[in-house]
Design an enzyme around this catalytic site. Structure first.
Site, PDB file in Angstrom:
ATOM      1  N   ASP A 149       6.669  23.166   5.745  1.00 41.49           N
ATOM      2  CA  ASP A 149       6.392  24.019   6.898  1.00 41.49           C
ATOM      3  C   ASP A 149       7.481  23.875   7.970  1.00 41.49           C
ATOM      4  OD1 ASP A 149       4.190  25.679   8.171  1.00 41.49           O
ATOM      5  OD2 ASP A 149       4.402  24.127   9.701  1.00 41.49           O
ATOM      6  N   GLU A 181      10.221  26.367   4.461  1.00 40.52           N
ATOM      7  CA  GLU A 181      10.028  27.540   5.313  1.00 40.52           C
ATOM      8  C   GLU A 181      11.041  27.402   6.440  1.00 40.52           C
ATOM      9  OE1 GLU A 181       6.841  29.724   8.237  1.00 40.52           O
ATOM     10  OE2 GLU A 181       7.154  27.577   8.268  1.00 40.52           O
ATOM     11  N   HIS A 226       0.756  34.318   4.531  1.00 41.58           N
ATOM     12  CA  HIS A 226      -0.376  34.222   5.453  1.00 41.58           C
ATOM     13  C   HIS A 226       0.037  34.420   6.909  1.00 41.58           C
ATOM     14  CE1 HIS A 226       1.682  30.474   5.587  1.00 41.58           C
ATOM     15  NE2 HIS A 226       0.984  30.086   6.643  1.00 41.58           N
ATOM     16  N   ASP A 227       1.321  34.617   7.162  1.00 44.07           N
ATOM     17  CA  ASP A 227       1.813  34.740   8.540  1.00 44.07           C
ATOM     18  C   ASP A 227       2.231  36.163   8.901  1.00 44.07           C
ATOM     19  OD1 ASP A 227       1.505  32.072   9.211  1.00 44.07           O
ATOM     20  OD2 ASP A 227       3.481  31.522   8.459  1.00 44.07           O
TER      21      ASP A 227
HETATM   22  C1  NOJ Z   1       4.347  28.088   9.724  1.00 42.83           C
HETATM   23  C2  NOJ Z   1       3.040  28.337   9.049  1.00 42.83           C
HETATM   24  O1  NOJ Z   1       3.257  29.168   7.944  1.00 42.83           O
HETATM   25  C3  NOJ Z   1       2.126  28.934  10.081  1.00 42.83           C
HETATM   26  O2  NOJ Z   1       0.947  29.437   9.523  1.00 42.83           O
HETATM   27  C4  NOJ Z   1       1.860  27.911  11.144  1.00 42.83           C
HETATM   28  O3  NOJ Z   1       1.121  28.468  12.171  1.00 42.83           O
HETATM   29  C5  NOJ Z   1       3.165  27.349  11.719  1.00 42.83           C
HETATM   30  N1  NOJ Z   1       4.149  27.092  10.731  1.00 42.83           N
HETATM   31  C6  NOJ Z   1       2.904  26.065  12.426  1.00 42.83           C
HETATM   32  O4  NOJ Z   1       2.549  25.076  11.486  1.00 42.83           O
END
Ligand code: NOJ
Length: 602
Positions: free
Chosen positions: A272, A330, A401-402
């Protein structure tokens, strides 16, 4: 690099190139504008003089700091991509809160479904113990499963169930921050002499927050703890406290967590916001121009921090390599060259990264209500997908999911969902890289028809809404939230719809299944050379994938109007998102042909 450096030299520098490329894309200007004799010779100092009063010295200082962080350049020589299971695999992301009822048990019940679809590996969003301020991305205990998802026995059963079926499991590793309820943070906050104090960024400051950084979830990036009279840094929600990777004891704890899960049998991790882990020493204030441009003040101080490569190399060597474990980072904001430096195989940092450059067209951000023009996707793919010269590899995805649904971004009215869902599937499974499907892609899922802010749950959206209504009417603010909210991707997966599609040979589900099988049957679609054709054609994306004697020709009409096909004579049509293959391509029509590698596409 100094103020005497010329634009030409800055463009030749990997970080400079990514930054200037982003500016060029945003302003719609071609690279030769910078790369020519006149502008190429202009120095940064001259630009500073010309823009005085508009760009502050701190902008140039921050830019030079970023350039000077990076002494390396990606290897420019071509290499043949080395085989790896994760290059051949099709991944499927599960967001456990909305994938199926009953948490881990519910996932286990769907493993045969996933295997039948052709999925090789799962990326599972966090299931660790968490107070759920950010749906599990705020971890309270890395060694415990959140009770609402099940138990550690269920986790073991999931790992076993996947492995029995020849599938792999990639967990989410959230180590840029922990929950404020994590015992490390609790101990550190209570006692300034705690050994955990240095795990976080605590600062004493009598006149407001220690710097001007803003949180990615709105407002200041600092919490003030009245009782202890101390500030602590959080780049995300107020309950997600940033970890200080400068502290060797913290890094050891992280390696321990990774090794513990790898010992359990998981096959790798999705890391992450991993490019945020190294913050510039002293946490210097962010430049306000960059802050306005990017939407987050201070971001240039940590999105590609000075010790990032060092930390990643150490993490890999100490925790991943002994287990031959897989990693995908990510990496928001990272451009092509920086991405290569983070993931080219000879660098021994990450195996893959998620670049988000393709998700919004120039000048737009996620919360803008606009129609995505697919000709931009072609532009991005042409510059990104062969950039690694064989040393690296791409991830291919449209959803996670974002993000709101990509389908809805291209076609907000939903008039072309059927061909579009299949067009995206064709690109995702025939371009060069590893496909990451998000749950529901195989059902052609679109955005949700939310009608009020009361239906929104996501911490990011709610924070932004509270901020927006300070300056605009609530209905306007809601419109922005509706365009970009992550809740579009977080509502329960519709199993009735997937079940309905099961026996239907014409369904999106069956289309994905057949495409995944095609990809699996052909090394050319995985390792084959990717050549883009007709680079200037805005509405046709066409390319070949070739390995030894096997050759595929793929074409996609990127527009909602008909246009001519450019398929070569005698090509054998394997797949298409419409019936038949007339010489014209219908709205968003996409086709895969097998061709003789000597035949010339038009
Ligand atoms: C990226 C994640 O994909 C997201 O869902 C999250 O809110 C942020 N990082 C903080 O962890």
């Amino acid at each position: 690099m100094t103020l005497n450096s010329k634009f030409r030299d800055i463009y030749a520098h990997p970080v400079g190139r990514d930054i200037l490329d982003k500016l060029l894309v945003q302003t719609g200007k071609p690279a030769w504008l910078i790369n020519n004799g006149i502008i190429g010779n202009v120095t940064l100092g001259a630009v500073q003089r010309l823009t005085r009063g508009w760009l502050t010295p701190s902008f140039f200082e921050a830019l030079l700091a970023l350039l000077n962080i990076e002494p390396d350049a990606p290897d420019a020589n071509n290499a043949a991509a080395t085989p790896a299971w994760w290059k051949e695999a099709v991944f499927y992301q599960i967001y456990p809160r909305s994938f199926a009822p009953n948490g881990l048990r519910g996932i286990i019940a769907k493993l045969d479904y996933l295997r039948d679809l052709g999925v090789d590996a799962i990326w599972l969003s966090p299931v660790y113990d968490s107070p759920n301020d950010d749906n599990g991305y705020d971890i309270r205990d890395y060694y415990k499963i959140l009770p609402e998802f099940g138990t550690m026995d269920d986790m073991d059963a999931l790992i076993a169930g996947l492995h029995e079926r020849g599938m792999k499991l990639v967990m989410d590793l959230v180590v840029n921050h922990t929950s404020d309820e994590h015992p490390w943070f609790q101990a550190a906050l209570r006692d300034e002499h705690s050994p955990y104090r240095d795990f976080y960024f605590f600062r004493v400051s009598d006149n407001g927050p220690p710097n001007n950084w803003t949180s990615l979830f709105s407002g200041s990036a600092w919490n003030y703890y009245q009782e202890q009279k101390v500030w602590a840094l959080h780049l995300f929600s107020k309950k997600q406290m940033d970890l200080n990777w400068e502290c060797p004891a913290l890094r050891e704890e992280i390696y321990k967590i990774v090794r513990w899960w790898l010992n359990k049998g998981v096959d790798g991790f999705r890391l992450d916001v991993i490019n945020f882990i190294s913050k510039t020493e002293g946490l210097p204030k962010g430049d306000s121009f960059v802050g306005t441009l990017m939407g987050y003040t201070g971001i240039e101080r940590y999105f590609y921090g000075p010790r990032l490569h060092e930390y990643l190399k150490e993490l890999r060597a100490r925790a991943f390599e002994p287990y031959k474990a897989f990693s995908v980072g990510e990496t928001p904001g990272i451009g092509v060259q920086m991405g290569r430096l983070l993931s080219d195989s000879y660098r021994r940092e990450l195996d893959l990264i998620f670049s988000f450059d393709h998700l919004e067209t120039p000048g737009h951000s996620r919360f803008d209500d606009y129609r995505y023009d697919l000709s931009y996707l072609k532009r991005i793919y042409q510059t990104h997908l062969n950039a690694d010269r064989g040393h690296g590899w791409n991830t291919l995805f449209f959803n996670n999911h974002d993000n709101p649904k990509f389908l809805s971004k291209v076609d907000p009215e939903g008039a072309y969902v059927q061909p579009l869902a299949r067009l995206l599937a064709i690109l995702q499974l025939t371009l060069r890289g590893t496909p990451f499907l998000y749950q529901g892609d195989e059902a052609g899922t679109q955005n949700q028809p939310f009608t009020s802010i009361d239906e929104i749950h996501d911490v990011e959206s709610l924070g932004l809404y509270a901020e927006l209504i300070k300056t605009m009417p609530p209905n306007k603010a809601f419109k922005r939230i509706l365009a970009g909210t992550r809740d579009h991707a977080r509502t329960p997966l519709c199993w009735e719809e997937l079940e309905r599609q099961r026996g239907d040979p014409a369904s999106v589900r069956q289309f994905y299944r057949n495409l995944i099988a095609l990809r699996r049957s052909s090394k050319a679609l995985i390792y084959g050379e990717l050549v883009f054709l007709r680079p200037k054609d805005k509405t046709l994306l066409s390319y070949t994938r070739t390995l030894a004697d096997e050759c595929f020709y793929i074409e996609a009409n990127l527009s909602p109007t008909t246009r001519r096909s450019a398929a070569p004579c005698g090509a054998e049509l394997l797949f298409g998102n419409y019936a038949g293959s007339p010489s014209t391509l219908r709205p968003y029509e996409a086709r895969i042909y097998r061709i003789n590698k000597l035949s010339k596409p038009m």
